[in-house]
Design an enzyme around this catalytic site. Structure first.
Site, short mmCIF file in Angstrom:
data_model
loop_
_atom_site.label_atom_id
_atom_site.label_comp_id
_atom_site.label_asym_id
_atom_site.label_seq_id
_atom_site.Cartn_x
_atom_site.Cartn_y
_atom_site.Cartn_z
N GLU A 104 0.84 -1.11 -0.15
CA GLU A 104 0.14 0.13 0.05
C GLU A 104 1.00 1.12 -0.06
OE1 GLU A 104 -0.99 1.99 3.27
OE2 GLU A 104 -0.55 0.51 4.69
N LYS B 272 -4.62 -2.18 13.97
CA LYS B 272 -4.08 -1.05 14.44
C LYS B 272 -4.65 -0.97 15.84
CE LYS B 272 -3.83 0.87 10.01
NZ LYS B 272 -4.35 2.05 9.33
#
Length: 303
Positions: free
Chosen positions: A8, A144
Protein backbone atom coordinates in the site's frame (compact mmCIF):
# COMPACT_ATOMS: atom_id res chain seq x y z
CA UNK A 1 9.01 -18.07 -10.57
CA UNK A 2 6.85 -14.94 -10.27
CA UNK A 3 6.83 -14.01 -6.59
CA UNK A 4 5.31 -10.53 -6.19
CA UNK A 5 4.32 -8.64 -3.04
CA UNK A 6 1.81 -5.80 -3.24
CA UNK A 7 2.39 -2.78 -0.98
CA UNK A 8 0.00 0.00 0.00
CA UNK A 9 1.05 3.61 -0.44
CA UNK A 10 -0.97 5.35 2.27
CA UNK A 11 1.83 4.64 4.73
CA UNK A 12 4.12 6.74 2.50
CA UNK A 13 1.82 9.70 1.95
CA UNK A 14 -0.08 9.76 5.24
CA UNK A 15 1.17 7.19 7.73
CA UNK A 16 4.74 8.21 8.52
CA UNK A 17 6.41 11.61 8.94
CA UNK A 18 9.08 12.80 6.50
CA UNK A 19 11.82 11.79 5.89
CA UNK A 20 11.04 8.44 7.52
CA UNK A 21 8.24 7.73 5.05
CA UNK A 22 10.52 7.66 2.03
CA UNK A 23 13.24 5.77 3.87
CA UNK A 24 10.65 3.17 4.87
CA UNK A 25 9.43 2.81 1.29
CA UNK A 26 12.96 2.17 0.03
CA UNK A 27 13.78 -0.24 2.86
CA UNK A 28 10.59 -2.25 2.43
CA UNK A 29 11.11 -2.67 -1.31
CA UNK A 30 14.79 -3.56 -0.81
CA UNK A 31 13.88 -6.16 1.82
CA UNK A 32 11.46 -7.84 -0.58
CA UNK A 33 14.02 -7.93 -3.37
CA UNK A 34 16.62 -9.38 -0.99
CA UNK A 35 14.24 -12.30 -0.39
CA UNK A 36 13.98 -13.03 -4.11
CA UNK A 37 10.56 -11.46 -4.70
CA UNK A 38 9.38 -8.33 -6.51
CA UNK A 39 7.83 -5.36 -4.68
CA UNK A 40 4.78 -3.72 -6.21
CA UNK A 41 3.85 -0.46 -4.48
CA UNK A 42 0.42 0.62 -5.70
CA UNK A 43 -0.86 4.17 -6.08
CA UNK A 44 -2.90 6.49 -8.30
CA UNK A 45 -0.84 9.11 -10.12
CA UNK A 46 -2.69 11.75 -12.14
CA UNK A 47 -5.65 9.43 -12.38
CA UNK A 48 -3.66 6.42 -13.57
CA UNK A 49 -3.45 3.20 -11.59
CA UNK A 50 0.25 2.48 -11.03
CA UNK A 51 1.30 -1.07 -10.19
CA UNK A 52 4.91 -0.66 -9.13
CA UNK A 53 6.48 2.75 -8.60
CA UNK A 54 9.83 4.08 -9.76
CA UNK A 55 12.12 5.74 -7.15
CA UNK A 56 11.16 9.25 -8.29
CA UNK A 57 7.47 8.33 -7.95
CA UNK A 58 8.03 7.11 -4.40
CA UNK A 59 9.75 10.43 -3.64
CA UNK A 60 6.81 12.30 -5.12
CA UNK A 61 4.30 10.47 -2.94
CA UNK A 62 6.44 11.08 0.14
CA UNK A 63 6.78 14.83 -0.42
CA UNK A 64 3.83 16.09 -2.50
CA UNK A 65 0.96 18.00 -0.96
CA UNK A 66 -2.64 17.15 -1.66
CA UNK A 67 -2.18 13.42 -2.25
CA UNK A 68 -5.58 11.92 -1.63
CA UNK A 69 -6.13 8.98 0.71
CA UNK A 70 -7.86 6.44 -1.54
CA UNK A 71 -10.00 3.61 -0.24
CA UNK A 72 -12.49 1.54 -2.25
CA UNK A 73 -15.13 4.26 -2.52
CA UNK A 74 -12.53 6.79 -3.66
CA UNK A 75 -10.96 4.76 -6.48
CA UNK A 76 -13.35 5.82 -9.28
CA UNK A 77 -13.25 9.44 -8.12
CA UNK A 78 -9.45 9.56 -8.12
CA UNK A 79 -9.25 7.97 -11.55
CA UNK A 80 -12.05 10.00 -13.18
CA UNK A 81 -10.80 13.31 -11.76
CA UNK A 82 -7.12 12.70 -12.50
CA UNK A 83 -6.04 12.82 -8.86
CA UNK A 84 -2.91 11.68 -7.10
CA UNK A 85 -3.89 9.07 -4.55
CA UNK A 86 -2.25 6.85 -1.96
CA UNK A 87 -4.09 3.55 -1.67
CA UNK A 88 -5.27 2.05 1.61
CA UNK A 89 -5.19 -1.65 2.43
CA UNK A 90 -8.66 -2.11 0.90
CA UNK A 91 -7.89 -0.29 -2.36
CA UNK A 92 -4.46 -1.89 -2.67
CA UNK A 93 -5.89 -5.36 -2.15
CA UNK A 94 -8.55 -4.77 -4.80
CA UNK A 95 -6.11 -3.49 -7.41
CA UNK A 96 -3.49 -6.12 -6.63
CA UNK A 97 -5.93 -9.00 -7.03
CA UNK A 98 -7.17 -7.62 -10.36
CA UNK A 99 -3.54 -7.65 -11.49
CA UNK A 100 -3.06 -11.27 -10.44
CA UNK A 101 -1.08 -10.51 -7.28
CA UNK A 102 -2.19 -12.66 -4.36
CA UNK A 103 0.21 -11.61 -1.56
CA UNK A 104 0.21 -8.22 0.14
CA UNK A 105 2.20 -6.74 3.03
CA UNK A 106 1.18 -3.85 5.24
CA UNK A 107 1.59 -2.57 8.79
CA UNK A 108 -1.79 -2.88 10.46
CA UNK A 109 -5.24 -3.54 9.07
CA UNK A 110 -8.27 -1.38 9.75
CA UNK A 111 -11.25 -2.57 11.71
CA UNK A 112 -13.87 -1.32 14.15
CA UNK A 113 -12.92 2.10 15.47
CA UNK A 114 -13.18 3.00 19.12
CA UNK A 115 -15.54 5.75 20.17
CA UNK A 116 -14.36 8.41 22.59
CA UNK A 117 -17.43 7.94 24.80
CA UNK A 118 -17.16 4.15 24.98
CA UNK A 119 -20.39 3.45 23.10
CA UNK A 120 -20.48 0.90 20.23
CA UNK A 121 -18.98 2.40 17.10
CA UNK A 122 -20.48 2.24 13.62
CA UNK A 123 -17.18 3.42 12.15
CA UNK A 124 -15.91 0.25 10.46
CA UNK A 125 -13.00 0.27 8.04
CA UNK A 126 -13.51 -0.70 4.40
CA UNK A 127 -10.47 -2.95 4.93
CA UNK A 128 -12.80 -5.53 6.50
CA UNK A 129 -15.06 -5.53 3.43
CA UNK A 130 -12.11 -6.06 1.11
CA UNK A 131 -10.65 -8.78 3.32
CA UNK A 132 -14.02 -10.56 3.32
CA UNK A 133 -14.27 -10.47 -0.46
CA UNK A 134 -10.80 -10.89 -1.95
CA UNK A 135 -9.03 -14.28 -1.66
CA UNK A 136 -5.48 -13.11 -1.07
CA UNK A 137 -2.81 -13.47 1.60
CA UNK A 138 -2.41 -10.30 3.68
CA UNK A 139 0.61 -10.09 5.99
CA UNK A 140 0.27 -7.54 8.79
CA UNK A 141 0.88 -6.99 12.50
CA UNK A 142 -2.79 -7.37 13.32
CA UNK A 143 -5.34 -4.56 13.70
CA UNK A 144 -4.06 -1.11 14.55
CA UNK A 145 -3.74 -0.59 18.29
CA UNK A 146 -6.14 2.36 18.39
CA UNK A 147 -9.05 0.18 17.22
CA UNK A 148 -11.60 -1.71 19.27
CA UNK A 149 -9.60 -4.93 19.12
CA UNK A 150 -12.25 -7.27 20.47
CA UNK A 151 -14.93 -5.96 18.12
CA UNK A 152 -12.50 -6.13 15.20
CA UNK A 153 -11.62 -9.75 16.03
CA UNK A 154 -15.33 -10.59 16.13
CA UNK A 155 -15.86 -8.93 12.74
CA UNK A 156 -13.02 -10.97 11.22
CA UNK A 157 -14.66 -14.13 12.52
CA UNK A 158 -18.16 -13.14 11.39
CA UNK A 159 -16.93 -12.39 7.87
CA UNK A 160 -15.19 -15.76 7.57
CA UNK A 161 -11.68 -14.31 7.43
CA UNK A 162 -9.16 -16.85 8.69
CA UNK A 163 -6.59 -15.24 10.97
CA UNK A 164 -3.16 -16.84 11.27
CA UNK A 165 -0.55 -16.16 13.92
CA UNK A 166 2.90 -16.34 12.36
CA UNK A 167 4.96 -18.09 15.04
CA UNK A 168 2.45 -16.99 17.69
CA UNK A 169 -0.83 -18.22 19.17
CA UNK A 170 -2.04 -14.68 19.94
CA UNK A 171 -3.12 -11.96 17.58
CA UNK A 172 -0.70 -9.02 17.81
CA UNK A 173 -2.00 -5.47 17.95
CA UNK A 174 0.41 -3.50 15.78
CA UNK A 175 2.83 -1.80 18.20
CA UNK A 176 2.45 -4.58 20.75
CA UNK A 177 2.78 -8.35 20.42
CA UNK A 178 -0.16 -9.07 22.70
CA UNK A 179 -3.87 -8.40 22.45
CA UNK A 180 -5.35 -11.13 24.64
CA UNK A 181 -7.18 -12.43 21.55
CA UNK A 182 -6.57 -15.80 19.86
CA UNK A 183 -5.85 -16.51 16.22
CA UNK A 184 -7.56 -19.28 14.27
CA UNK A 185 -4.33 -21.14 13.53
CA UNK A 186 -0.60 -20.88 14.07
CA UNK A 187 1.88 -21.26 11.21
CA UNK A 188 5.63 -21.35 11.73
CA UNK A 189 6.77 -21.46 8.09
CA UNK A 190 5.80 -19.85 4.77
CA UNK A 191 4.97 -23.32 3.44
CA UNK A 192 2.43 -23.84 6.24
CA UNK A 193 0.77 -20.53 5.33
CA UNK A 194 0.60 -21.58 1.68
CA UNK A 195 -1.02 -24.89 2.65
CA UNK A 196 -3.77 -23.03 4.51
CA UNK A 197 -4.24 -20.64 1.61
CA UNK A 198 -4.51 -23.52 -0.84
CA UNK A 199 -7.11 -25.16 1.37
CA UNK A 200 -9.23 -21.98 1.41
CA UNK A 201 -9.11 -21.75 -2.37
CA UNK A 202 -9.93 -25.43 -2.89
CA UNK A 203 -12.94 -25.03 -0.62
CA UNK A 204 -14.15 -22.07 -2.66
CA UNK A 205 -14.10 -19.68 0.28
CA UNK A 206 -14.13 -15.96 -0.47
CA UNK A 207 -11.97 -13.60 1.50
CA UNK A 208 -8.41 -13.29 2.64
CA UNK A 209 -6.04 -15.29 4.77
CA UNK A 210 -4.74 -12.71 7.25
CA UNK A 211 -1.26 -13.56 8.52
CA UNK A 212 -0.45 -11.62 11.68
CA UNK A 213 3.20 -11.14 12.63
CA UNK A 214 4.18 -9.73 16.04
CA UNK A 215 6.47 -6.69 15.94
CA UNK A 216 10.14 -7.48 16.57
CA UNK A 217 10.92 -7.98 20.26
CA UNK A 218 13.49 -5.18 20.25
CA UNK A 219 10.87 -2.53 19.39
CA UNK A 220 7.56 -3.97 20.60
CA UNK A 221 5.84 -1.68 23.10
CA UNK A 222 4.49 -3.53 26.16
CA UNK A 223 0.73 -3.38 26.62
CA UNK A 224 1.26 -1.97 30.13
CA UNK A 225 2.96 1.05 28.56
CA UNK A 226 0.83 1.42 25.45
CA UNK A 227 -2.72 1.10 26.76
CA UNK A 228 -2.56 3.77 29.50
CA UNK A 229 -1.31 6.26 26.91
CA UNK A 230 -4.17 5.29 24.59
CA UNK A 231 -6.78 5.60 27.35
CA UNK A 232 -5.48 9.07 28.24
CA UNK A 233 -5.75 10.07 24.60
CA UNK A 234 -9.33 8.77 24.39
CA UNK A 235 -10.32 10.71 27.49
CA UNK A 236 -8.77 13.86 26.05
CA UNK A 237 -10.64 13.30 22.77
CA UNK A 238 -13.95 13.02 24.65
CA UNK A 239 -13.26 16.25 26.54
CA UNK A 240 -12.51 18.07 23.28
CA UNK A 241 -15.43 16.53 21.41
CA UNK A 242 -13.20 14.87 18.82
CA UNK A 243 -14.91 11.99 17.03
CA UNK A 244 -15.53 10.28 13.67
CA UNK A 245 -12.78 10.74 11.06
CA UNK A 246 -10.83 13.17 13.25
CA UNK A 247 -10.44 10.66 16.09
CA UNK A 248 -7.88 8.32 14.54
CA UNK A 249 -5.27 10.96 13.56
CA UNK A 250 -5.78 12.61 16.95
CA UNK A 251 -5.10 9.37 18.83
CA UNK A 252 -2.02 8.58 16.73
CA UNK A 253 -0.62 12.05 17.31
CA UNK A 254 -1.15 11.77 21.06
CA UNK A 255 0.54 8.35 21.17
CA UNK A 256 3.58 9.80 19.39
CA UNK A 257 3.68 12.68 21.88
CA UNK A 258 3.44 10.44 24.93
CA UNK A 259 5.69 7.59 23.81
CA UNK A 260 8.12 9.51 21.62
CA UNK A 261 10.39 7.72 19.17
CA UNK A 262 9.28 4.28 20.38
CA UNK A 263 6.15 4.49 18.24
CA UNK A 264 8.07 5.38 15.08
CA UNK A 265 10.75 2.76 15.67
CA UNK A 266 8.13 0.04 16.16
CA UNK A 267 6.26 1.13 13.04
CA UNK A 268 9.34 1.09 10.80
CA UNK A 269 10.59 -2.25 12.13
CA UNK A 270 7.30 -4.09 11.79
CA UNK A 271 6.76 -2.79 8.25
CA UNK A 272 10.11 -4.18 7.15
CA UNK A 273 9.60 -7.47 8.97
CA UNK A 274 6.14 -7.96 7.46
CA UNK A 275 7.54 -7.32 4.00
CA UNK A 276 10.16 -10.02 4.53
CA UNK A 277 7.58 -12.55 5.72
CA UNK A 278 5.31 -11.69 2.78
CA UNK A 279 8.18 -12.13 0.31
CA UNK A 280 8.92 -15.58 1.71
CA UNK A 281 5.26 -16.55 1.47
CA UNK A 282 5.09 -15.24 -2.11
CA UNK A 283 8.13 -17.35 -3.03
CA UNK A 284 6.65 -20.44 -1.41
CA UNK A 285 3.37 -19.82 -3.22
CA UNK A 286 5.16 -19.44 -6.55
CA UNK A 287 7.06 -22.68 -5.92
CA UNK A 288 3.78 -24.45 -5.18
CA UNK A 289 2.56 -23.48 -8.66
CA UNK A 290 -0.91 -22.80 -7.31
CA UNK A 291 -3.36 -22.16 -10.16
CA UNK A 292 -5.16 -18.86 -9.68
CA UNK A 293 -7.90 -17.25 -11.75
CA UNK A 294 -7.42 -13.49 -11.73
CA UNK A 295 -9.45 -11.41 -14.20
CA UNK A 296 -8.27 -11.37 -17.79
CA UNK A 297 -7.68 -7.61 -17.62
CA UNK A 298 -4.45 -7.88 -15.65
CA UNK A 299 -2.22 -4.84 -15.84
CA UNK A 300 1.53 -5.03 -16.22
CA UNK A 301 3.86 -4.34 -13.31
CA UNK A 302 6.33 -1.62 -14.17
CA UNK A 303 9.29 -2.51 -11.96
Amino acid sequence: MNAVVALESTVIAHGLPAPHNLDAAYRIEAAIRAEGARPCTIAILKGQVRLGLEPHELRYLATAEGVRKVSLRDLPVAVAQGCDGATTVAATLHLAWRAGISVMATGGIGGVHRSADGRPSMDISADLEALARIPAVVVCSGPKTILDLKATREQLETRGITTVGYRTHEMPAFYTATSGLPVDARCDTPEAVVALYQARLRLGLPGALVVTVPPPDRVAIPTAVLMPALEEALQEAERQGIAAEALTPFLLARLRERLGSRVLQANLALLEQNAIVAARIARALAMAALPLSPPASCAAITN
